[in-house]
Design a protein around this motif. Structure first.
Motif, PDB file in Angstrom:
ATOM      1  N   ALA A 360       0.657  -1.748  -0.261  1.00  0.00           N
ATOM      2  CA  ALA A 360       0.191  -0.060   0.076  1.00  0.00           C
ATOM      3  C   ALA A 360       0.761   1.442   0.258  1.00  0.00           C
ATOM      4  O   ALA A 360       0.364   2.116  -0.348  1.00  0.00           O
ATOM      5  CB  ALA A 360      -0.674   0.082   1.334  1.00  0.00           C
ATOM      6  N   ALA A 361       2.479   1.188   0.379  1.00  0.00           N
ATOM      7  CA  ALA A 361       2.858   2.519   1.094  1.00  0.00           C
ATOM      8  C   ALA A 361       3.680   2.641  -1.327  1.00  0.00           C
ATOM      9  O   ALA A 361       3.286   3.896  -1.061  1.00  0.00           O
ATOM     10  CB  ALA A 361       4.041   1.611   1.387  1.00  0.00           C
ATOM     11  N   LYS A 366      -2.384   5.854  -6.335  1.00  0.00           N
ATOM     12  CA  LYS A 366      -1.328   5.582  -7.619  1.00  0.00           C
ATOM     13  C   LYS A 366      -2.711   5.013  -8.444  1.00  0.00           C
ATOM     14  O   LYS A 366      -3.427   4.468  -7.288  1.00  0.00           O
ATOM     15  CB  LYS A 366      -0.017   5.053  -7.794  1.00  0.00           C
ATOM     16  N   LYS A 367      -2.433   4.937  -9.635  1.00  0.00           N
ATOM     17  CA  LYS A 367      -3.328   4.193 -10.230  1.00  0.00           C
ATOM     18  C   LYS A 367      -3.199   2.555 -10.563  1.00  0.00           C
ATOM     19  O   LYS A 367      -1.880   2.865 -10.872  1.00  0.00           O
ATOM     20  CB  LYS A 367      -4.228   4.419 -10.790  1.00  0.00           C
ATOM     21  N   ILE A 392      -5.577   1.149   4.550  1.00  0.00           N
ATOM     22  CA  ILE A 392      -4.701  -0.069   3.591  1.00  0.00           C
ATOM     23  C   ILE A 392      -5.493  -0.497   2.474  1.00  0.00           C
ATOM     24  O   ILE A 392      -5.373  -0.288   1.305  1.00  0.00           O
ATOM     25  CB  ILE A 392      -4.125  -0.870   4.646  1.00  0.00           C
ATOM     26  N   ALA A 393      -6.524  -1.333   2.854  1.00  0.00           N
ATOM     27  CA  ALA A 393      -7.809  -1.488   1.810  1.00  0.00           C
ATOM     28  C   ALA A 393      -7.904  -0.759   1.036  1.00  0.00           C
ATOM     29  O   ALA A 393      -8.451  -0.681  -0.543  1.00  0.00           O
ATOM     30  CB  ALA A 393      -8.948  -2.292   2.691  1.00  0.00           C
ATOM     31  N   SER A 447       8.388  -9.441  -3.851  1.00  0.00           N
ATOM     32  CA  SER A 447       8.037  -9.156  -2.690  1.00  0.00           C
ATOM     33  C   SER A 447       6.724  -8.621  -2.926  1.00  0.00           C
ATOM     34  O   SER A 447       6.235  -8.003  -3.923  1.00  0.00           O
ATOM     35  CB  SER A 447       9.619  -8.319  -2.471  1.00  0.00           C
ATOM     36  N   PRO A 448       6.141  -8.310  -1.933  1.00  0.00           N
ATOM     37  CA  PRO A 448       5.120  -8.331  -1.933  1.00  0.00           C
ATOM     38  C   PRO A 448       5.409  -5.543  -2.725  1.00  0.00           C
ATOM     39  O   PRO A 448       4.692  -5.697  -3.585  1.00  0.00           O
ATOM     40  CB  PRO A 448       4.011  -7.243  -0.705  1.00  0.00           C
ATOM     41  N   ALA A 449       5.705  -5.539  -2.532  1.00  0.00           N
ATOM     42  CA  ALA A 449       6.251  -3.685  -3.105  1.00  0.00           C
ATOM     43  C   ALA A 449       6.844  -3.467  -4.113  1.00  0.00           C
ATOM     44  O   ALA A 449       6.676  -2.779  -5.096  1.00  0.00           O
ATOM     45  CB  ALA A 449       7.455  -3.216  -2.054  1.00  0.00           C
ATOM     46  N   MET A 450       7.304  -4.761  -4.867  1.00  0.00           N
ATOM     47  CA  MET A 450       8.022  -4.995  -6.086  1.00  0.00           C
ATOM     48  C   MET A 450       6.673  -5.230  -6.927  1.00  0.00           C
ATOM     49  O   MET A 450       6.487  -4.500  -7.917  1.00  0.00           O
ATOM     50  CB  MET A 450       8.510  -6.102  -6.018  1.00  0.00           C
TER      51      MET A 450
END
Ligand code: SF4
Lengths: 467, 201
Positions: A360-361, A366-367, A392-393, A447-450
């Protein structure tokens, strides 16, 4: 007394019987059960007129093929899935084991529910008919997957016929660079050792970079120990572990907590303990990575390019050729130019609250790219509720993600969440095997961020450029 | 459990490394609540095309290997998930013995619970058997568990190792649970002791 590894200590504390040839009956403290690998085991018990030996130590939850869309507590459309979930429901109630049905907010992926509810504690033996049971090793618990016959054996006897594995130490020294996560550690280790590098071993992960990880990050690391072939992965418990466990519904309380803590503090590998194999990686050398092929060992930094089959040796040349063909990739293509059409954030590797926060960060404000199908599947009902509470949702929804109910979902695509042939997915799960996320589907692990970064740009992306 | 003593049969060569459990039995077949009937879906995605026609070049679809009872494969066979559906499918197809340079741990265990003998051998010996298997139907290989010897169609003998307890169970078709329950007193004693030393468990 001679020095011992953490694994030695836990093993020794659980031997209920040892035969002359070293075959042991290992006592099992926690048995986690899900709907896919248990029906035949319960059927076996019934046929033999046996009962569950320790229903109080047995925890059941449906996760693998439950839909992640609303209404599933009322009806599951797919007949076979429904039959399996119904069978678990009946078995859990008939045999009196702890049970979290889909209607319960605590339902989720078995490896997320166990720690969350305090079932998983340091020094325990934990098994489940699922290979990613290794996750629980993050608590300093000896945890591994078993087959259905073994599920039946544990149900009937609360023990497992087992022989001791060898000790392997994987040390990650120093600090991680920004943008590098637990997922990058665990993928990098497999990239280095190969998917069979850990076969016959129990791995203990240690070193400063591991100590610095949160409990959730440690679970991500241990989760993929099996992908490196190891029987189990372990991390010695410390203050972070104790803090995580304290106050959980099934963690000990009061004087029992004190007694447990005193024992837990003895659970570490002695300085001069013997290791059969040692691997050391500098934390500073780990980059954000992605997989390019169809084996979790096909790992490269996002800054690299798709390799050529000739870059490999032996059987791997053919395997790489087959992988590239399946993945529809050409050698030499920079990894960050690979276009994707699907993003999956979830699974027992990366479906916890910190994973969702990290994604989420990146997504905030962003879209997702045009035409992208992006899905986030929280690891449990409680993770989902917390993410909703933290806002976050909403970040995910605003970015264009589907916000799903808890389960394994597209990690193995046994429910309706699947890739179509040729679709290419940035996934936070743990396996990129052919067909894993749907027949003909192509998976890149990260990873989640990636994964979040890829959702925004539409291609595999170095998350550091978006931080 | 079905006994395994001595087996003579056709061996199918599958010269691939890292054959994972998703290849052996894709997850869409895990929704069964039975142990039998999975043989037709063994190696499903390699065996059938999108219209469910057999792919003629897949080894188990070739006439010579349709009744194979032994499988020879590359290293790290059975990696991936813990699904016992993998050995169930192998067994249901009619294969009772898998020979490879190495096996994934859980799969290896699961085989023994289902009357299948997995044999890890050094790569050069697997290569010999792979060559032999490639000869097809007339090249029948014998696996003798009692004497721990494999005999190729040329009469060459290769010794193999197997844990004594597992050998004993396989040769006698013994049910693990029954054997363990004979040790119920040890388990009870362990539980009584653990109730004192680790009462929170
Ligand atoms: S999330 Fe994936 S890896 Fe984890 S238990 Fe579910 S199917 Fe297995």
């Amino acid at each position: 007394m001679s020095s011992k590894t953490l694994y030695d200590k836990i093993w020794d504390a659980h031997i209920a019987h040892e035969a002359e040839d070293g075959t042991c009956l290992l006592y099992i403290d926690r048995h986690l059960v899900h709907e896919v690998t248990s029906p035949q085991a319960f059927e076996g018990l019934r046929m033999a007129g046996r009962t569950v030996h320790a229903p109080d130590k047995t925890i059941a939850v449906p996760d693998h093929n439950v839909p992640t869309t609303p209404g599933r507590d009322v009806h599951i459309d797919n007949d076979e899935s429904r039959i399996q979930v119904d069978a678990l429901d009946k078995n859990a109630r008939d045999f009196g084991v702890h049970y979290y049905p889909v209607s319960d907010i605590r339902q989720g992926i078995v490896h997320i529910v166990g720690p969350e509810q305090g079932w998983t504690l340091p020094g325990m033996t934990v098994v489940c008919g699922d290979s990613h049971t290794a996750t629980h090793g993050a608590f300093g618990a000896l945890a591994h997957g078993i087959g259905t016959s073994e599920v039946e054996h544990v149900l009937a006897t609360q023990t497992l016929i087992s022989k001791k594995s060898k000790n392997m130490k994987v040390e990650i020294t120093g600090k991680l660079a920004p943008g590098v996560t637990a997922k990058d550690i665990t993928l990098s280790v497999i990239g280095k050792t190969g998917t069979a590098g850990g076969t016959g071993y129990v791995i203990e992960y240690c070193g400063e970079a591991i100590r610095d990880l949160s409990m959730e990050g440690r679970m991500t690391v241990c989760n993929m120990a099996i992908e490196g072939g190891a029987r189990a992965g372990l991390i010695a418990p410390d203050e972070k572990t104790f803090a995580y466990c304290m106050g959980r519904p099934h963690a000990p309380k009061g004087t029992q907590w004190e007694a447990a803590l005193a024992w837990w503090k003895t659970l570490y590998s002695d300085d001069d303990a013997h290791w059969d194999k040692v691997i050391t990686i500098r934390g500073e050398d780990i980059a954000p990575v992605v997989t390019w092929g169809t084996s979790p060992e096909d790992v490269l930094p996002i800054t690299a390019s798709v390799p050529a089959p000739e870059d490999f040796k032996g059987g791997k040349v053919d395997a790489a050729k087959r992988s590239l063909e399946y993945m529809g990739l050409t050698a030499g293509t920079p990894l960050n130019q690979i276009k994707i059409d699907t993003v999956f954030i979830g699974s027992c590797t990366n479906g916890r609250i910190e994973d969702l926060r990290a994604a989420a960060a990146i997504l905030k404000g962003k879209k997702i790219a045009e035409g992208m199908r992006a899905m986030v599947v929280p690891g449990s009902g409680l993770v989902r509720a917390q993410a909703e509470e933290e806002g976050i949702a909403q970040v995910f929804i605003d970015a264009g993600f589907e916000w799903r109910l808890a389960g394994c979902s597209m990690c193995l695509a046994m429910n309706p969440d699947q890739l179509e042939p040729g679709e290419r997915c940035a996934a936070t799960s743990n396996r990129n095997f052919e067909g894993r996320q749907g027949r003909g589907g192509r998976t890149h692990l990260m990873s989640p961020a990636m994964a979040a970064a890829a959702a925004v740009t539409g291609h595999l992306t170095d998350v550091r450029e978006m931080m | 459990m079905e006994k395994f003593e001595k087996l003579t049969g056709v061996a199918a060569p599958m010269d691939m490394i890292n054959i994972d459990t998703d290849m052996i039995i894709p997850k869409n077949f895990l929704k069964t609540i039975k142990r039998t009937g999975l043989g037709v879906n063994l190696f499903d995605e390699m065996r059938y095309d999108d219209d469910r026609n057999e792919r003629p070049d897949f080894v188990l679809n070739k006439p010579a290997y349709r009744n194979a009872e032994i499988l020879i494969a590359g290293e790290n066979f059975g990696c991936g998930s813990s699904r016992e559906h993998a050995p169930w499918a192998i067994k249901d197809f009619g294969i009772r013995c898998v020979i490879a340079p190495s096996f994934a741990d859980i799969f290896f265990n699961n085989c023994f619970k289902n009357g299948i003998l997995p044999i890890p051998l050094p790569q050069d010996q697997v290569d010999i058997l792979m060559k032999d298997a490639e000869k097809g139907e007339n090249a029948r290989i014998t696996v003798d568990l009692e004497n721990q010897v494999i005999t190729t169609s040329d009469g060459e003998q290769i010794r193999f190792e197997v844990e004594s307890f597992r050998k004993h169970c396989l040769m006698n078709g013994l049910d693990d649970i029954g054997l363990t329950l004979e040790k119920a007193a040890s388990i009870d004693a362990f539980e009584a002791k653990a109730a004192q030393s680790r009462p929170w468990v």
